[in-house]
Enzyme design. Structure first.
Site, short mmCIF file in Angstrom:
data_model
loop_
_atom_site.label_atom_id
_atom_site.label_comp_id
_atom_site.label_asym_id
_atom_site.label_seq_id
_atom_site.Cartn_x
_atom_site.Cartn_y
_atom_site.Cartn_z
N ASP A 278 0.86 -1.19 0.00
CA ASP A 278 0.00 0.00 0.00
C ASP A 278 0.89 1.24 0.00
O ASP A 278 2.12 1.16 -0.20
CB ASP A 278 -0.93 -0.04 1.21
N ASP A 392 -5.63 2.83 -7.20
CA ASP A 392 -6.60 3.21 -6.17
C ASP A 392 -7.11 4.63 -6.43
O ASP A 392 -6.47 5.43 -7.12
CB ASP A 392 -5.94 3.13 -4.80
N GLU A 395 -11.99 6.79 -8.97
CA GLU A 395 -13.36 7.23 -9.32
C GLU A 395 -13.38 8.44 -10.27
O GLU A 395 -14.29 8.47 -11.12
CB GLU A 395 -14.15 7.55 -8.04
N GLU A 397 -11.49 9.99 -6.79
CA GLU A 397 -12.03 10.34 -5.49
C GLU A 397 -12.24 11.85 -5.35
O GLU A 397 -13.21 12.29 -4.72
CB GLU A 397 -11.13 9.81 -4.37
N ARG A 443 -10.69 -0.13 -8.29
CA ARG A 443 -12.01 -0.12 -7.67
C ARG A 443 -13.03 0.69 -8.46
O ARG A 443 -14.20 0.75 -8.09
CB ARG A 443 -11.93 0.38 -6.24
N ASP A 460 -14.12 0.09 0.02
CA ASP A 460 -13.75 0.06 1.44
C ASP A 460 -14.92 -0.38 2.30
O ASP A 460 -15.51 0.40 3.06
CB ASP A 460 -13.25 1.43 1.88
N HIS A 519 -7.69 -8.18 3.03
CA HIS A 519 -7.10 -6.83 3.07
C HIS A 519 -7.89 -6.01 4.07
O HIS A 519 -9.12 -6.06 4.09
CB HIS A 519 -7.17 -6.18 1.69
#
Length: 784
Positions: A278, A392, A395, A397, A443, A460, A519
């Site tokens: 990560d 990651d 979107e 985010e 994701r 998440d 995870h």
């Protein structure tokens, strides 16, 4: 042929003017615009409406299929025009104007008002009273999504539990229980209204873009998914190691901690194939470092050696990456000088504050920025030996609406940003690393993302029973929409809730979800090696079962790659009724394994419905249960209820430490005998697990199995065939027959008496035999 049109006319102001048959489409002129109706095949029609004064836009983010040259007939009557393929057809009613669709004579749907420009650009279609609707991407709403107005705007929902109306991965797709799929082929944000006003109306709404949709039909659910993934592209074959166990958490702070964890897996003999790093790989703290894309030297002093050492042990390394460059990161100045960031209206890098710090976002639509971003991936892959990538926050985010990308505003590309990010990485591999199958974990994406190798996860999720319960629904829905590898963080991610029962039940479910990846936030370790002895042992059993099923699971990956079939499949693929449409807590793993996970704390009794298309045999005990029944079982802490279709073959191997040691030289074929089945067959696909385009290169093999039973005689044929460039091996095989009531009288292999073993406790009958490459074996079993 007579078509029964849906009852209400289309937009009452729309008037038919004329039509003309083009080489690959039917063009229909109306008073307010032009329709183009184009067949891709006998299963797929595309309809585009171009309002007056606009031009046809053929730029699709998703469609990769080229329309085939198929036979199309145009039949005109006084008031109708029928545009017909061998399967799917459109009928245009001239007055009052209306377009309806059918497949093999069965009405599917029709435009209600069709295109309407209100505050949003919309397309309206008719629904029948009884239709059940699926789709809209990843949501936790229940299987039937009719009655909801679904926002199409990818957004993370941190710590969600039983219900989540908006998540990371939306899609403009609707699937009807009347066996058709609608794909609204447009990228900008909007809504998908699945009859929220209870007036039998399906409504697609968007801020801008194409008024184009494809309707996909088929005789079966799997046919529809096969055709849709032909349209938008099949998922590439994933590397075999990706079906193994991952060591992952948020996150490993140092090289020493990472090495210690991997060594603990090996020391405890718990299989593991990959470790995921990560965001601490590029910085000691959560905030302030994102976008640096360089190993933190203090905490990871020799990452190249670490990754090389892992590789020698058969363990791959996956790194996280994000599309944001913090102004405090090592690469900010370079990103600004190279002009790789999305901009404001003045053409300057658009800066904004979000959780991780002050940042800009990489404009992947700018060829210059795309090349810059890929060069980072390429360098880390080639120089350090990184085997896969975790993308990651895609979107994205943080994505202000007034931000400008190379090809449009933030809202115009928001939903496809993750999709195109995966596409960037996938094409980079194809161009510069063509011998390596990519692993791309993300994701967020959009329709068609499977074509670029995306492996999505469900965000998440709360580390709770509430977070666990919607996971089968999410994976089943996404599989129907082409994303066959949707999976969850096993054990849950968000929160420090400590519950070994929850952890084990989630890992036992994970045996039968596409990717096996525990995870979580680090407050409670996600890795089995850090659990208490009893929990660790039970987790190890689940992981070893996952590895023993690798031949079966890899064959599911092959089916997904060649036919688009999801790995997880809802029960209504077998048996259709209103009650079964809503079942998600029991499902099929591939075609032949029925799974019913335990998703309630302390559950002592668990009910399972068995589809009426087969009898079902207990995976562990060999007991046979009749299809069409609901039975209650006592739960056990070491497993979840699992059953195999009567007549099915399930190939298995002994578990290994990781797939670097995987071999099918010793292979078990488990046959689940059912005396109600006269004939059955199975297929086992194999290749080296790493070669790209192995099928096209002829570097593969099949083992084909069939069983014929009559009058207490059983004939089983096993045949090995190879692609022209696959070397193959000779195998030591075992046929293990389940479901027999008593020991058979004798067995033969190729007409010679065979050694056999009867297990009176498990009631299994095992026949060892050899299968040479390019060989065919016939086994004969005489029952008493």
């Amino acid at each position: 042929m007579t078509f029964v049109l849906f009852g209400f006319s289309q937009n009452p102001n729309r008037q038919y003017y004329s039509h003309v048959q083009l080489s690959n489409a039917l063009e229909v002129q109306t008073n307010d615009g032009t329709y183009f109706i184009k067949p891709y095949s006998q299963y797929i029609l595309e309809t585009s409406f171009v309002p007056k004064g606009e031009r046809l836009d053929n730029d699709s983010h998703a469609v990769v299929l080229r329309p085939s040259t198929i036979r199309v007939s145009v039949k005109e009557t006084k008031n109708t025009i029928e545009y017909k393929t061998a399967g799917i057809s459109a009928v245009i009613q001239k007055s009052p104007f209306k377009i309806s669709y059918s497949f093999e004579g069965k009405e599917l749907t029709s435009e209600k008002r069709g295109y309407v420009a209100d505050s949003l650009k919309t397309i309206e279609l008719d629904l029948t009273d009884e239709e059940v609707l699926f789709g809209g991407g990843a949501r936790a709403l229940g299987m039937n999504r009719r009655g909801h107005r679904l926002q199409l705007y990818n957004r993370a929902h941190y710590g969600y539990e039983e219900r989540s109306e908006l998540m990371n991965f939306t899609m403009p797709i609707v699937i009807s229980s009347n066996k058709y799929l609608l794909h609204f082929d447009n990228a900008p944000i909007g809504f998908l209204d699945l009859d929220s006003k209870k007036n039998n109306t399906l409504r697609y709404e968007t801020i801008s873009g194409r008024m184009t949709y494809q309707i996909v039909a088929g005789e079966t659910w799997l046919d529809i998914i096969d055709q849709y993934t032909d349209l938008t592209g099949k998922q590439p074959m994933i590397p075999r190691w990706a079906l193994g166990n991952f060591s992952s958490r948020f996150g490993y702070h140092s090289q020493a901690e990472t090495v210690s964890t991997v060594e603990k897996f090996i020391r405890e003999d718990i299989p593991v194939d990959a470790v995921i790093l990560d965001l601490f790989w590029f910085g000691k703290d959560i905030k302030g470092h994102m976008g640096g894309f360089e190993f933190a030297k203090d905490s990871f002093p020799n990452p190249k050696k670490m990754i090389s050492d892992f590789m020698q042990k058969g363990i791959k390394t996956v790194l996280i990456s994000e599309p944001f460059i913090l102004s405090t990161s090592k690469k900010w100045d370079e990103a600004v000088s190279r002009k790789v960031l999305a901009t404001n209206s003045m053409g300057e890098p658009y800066r904004f504050d979000f959780y991780f710090g002050n940042a800009g976002i990489i404009d992947i639509y700018d060829p210059n920025a795309s090349e810059w971003f890929w060069d980072i991936y390429k360098d880390l892959t080639e120089t350090y030996g990184v085997s896969g990538w975790w993308g990651d926050l895609g979107e994205p985010e943080a994505h202000p609406s007034d931000l400008q990308h190379y090809k449009g505003t933030a809202d115009e590309v928001h939903n496809i940003y993750g999709h195109d990010w995966a596409k960037l990485i996938f094409h980079g591999y194809r161009r510069d690393l063509p011998e390596q199958r990519p692993f791309i974990l993300m994701r967020a994406g959009y329709s068609g993302s499977q074509h670029y190798g995306m492996i999505p996860w469900s965000g998440d999720v709360s580390r709770s029973w509430g977070g666990f319960q919607p996971q089968p629904e999410i994976s089943l829905q996404m599989g129907m929409q082409g994303m066959g590898y949707m999976h969850s963080d096993l054990g849950g991610f968000a929160g420090d809730y400590f519950d070994d029962e929850l952890y084990l039940r989630w890992l036992q479910y994970g045996v039968f979800q596409p990717i096996y990846r525990p995870h979580a936030q680090e407050s409670v370790p996600s890795e089995a090696v850090y659990k208490a002895p009893k929990t660790k042992e039970l987790a190890k059993q689940a992981i070893e079962l996952r590895y023993s099923l690798l031949p079966y699971n890899y064959t599911l990956a092959y089916e997904n790659h060649t036919k688009g079939y999801p790995l997880m499949r809802p029960l209504f693929f077998e048996e259709e009724s209103d009650s079964i449409y809503n079942i998600a807590n029991t499902y099929l793993w591939g075609n032949d394994i029925l799974v019913s996970p335990i998703m309630k704390k302390g559950e002592k009794k668990h009910k399972v419905y068995f589809p009426n298309t087969s009898n079902w045999i207990d995976f562990y005990t060999g007991e046979i249960y009749a299809g069409g029944t609901t039975l209650e079982f006592d739960t056990r802490e070491d497993r979840i209820p699992t059953f195999v279709r009567g007549g099915a073959f399930v190939p298995r191997v002994r578990p290994v430490q990781n797939t670097a040691s995987y071999s099918t030289k010793e292979l078990e074929l488990h046959f689940y005998y059912d005396d109600a089945i006269d004939f059955s067959k199975g297929l086992f696909y194999n290749d080296d697990g790493k070669t790209t385009d192995a099928i096209d290169k002829g570097e593969y093999e099949y083992i084909k199995i069939s069983a014929d039973t009559e009058d207490k005689l059983m004939y089983i044929d096993v045949e090995n065939t190879r692609g022209p460039n696959f070397q193959g091996i000779d195998r030591e095989m075992k046929l293990v027959i389940h479901g027999l009531k008593e020991q058979p009288r004798r067995a033969k292999v190729n007409n010679s008496a065979a050694r056999s073993i009867w297990n009176n406790v498990q009631r299994t009958y095992t026949i060892p035999f050899q299968l040479k490459k390019e060989d065919k074996i016939e086994l004969f079993i005489k029952e008493r």
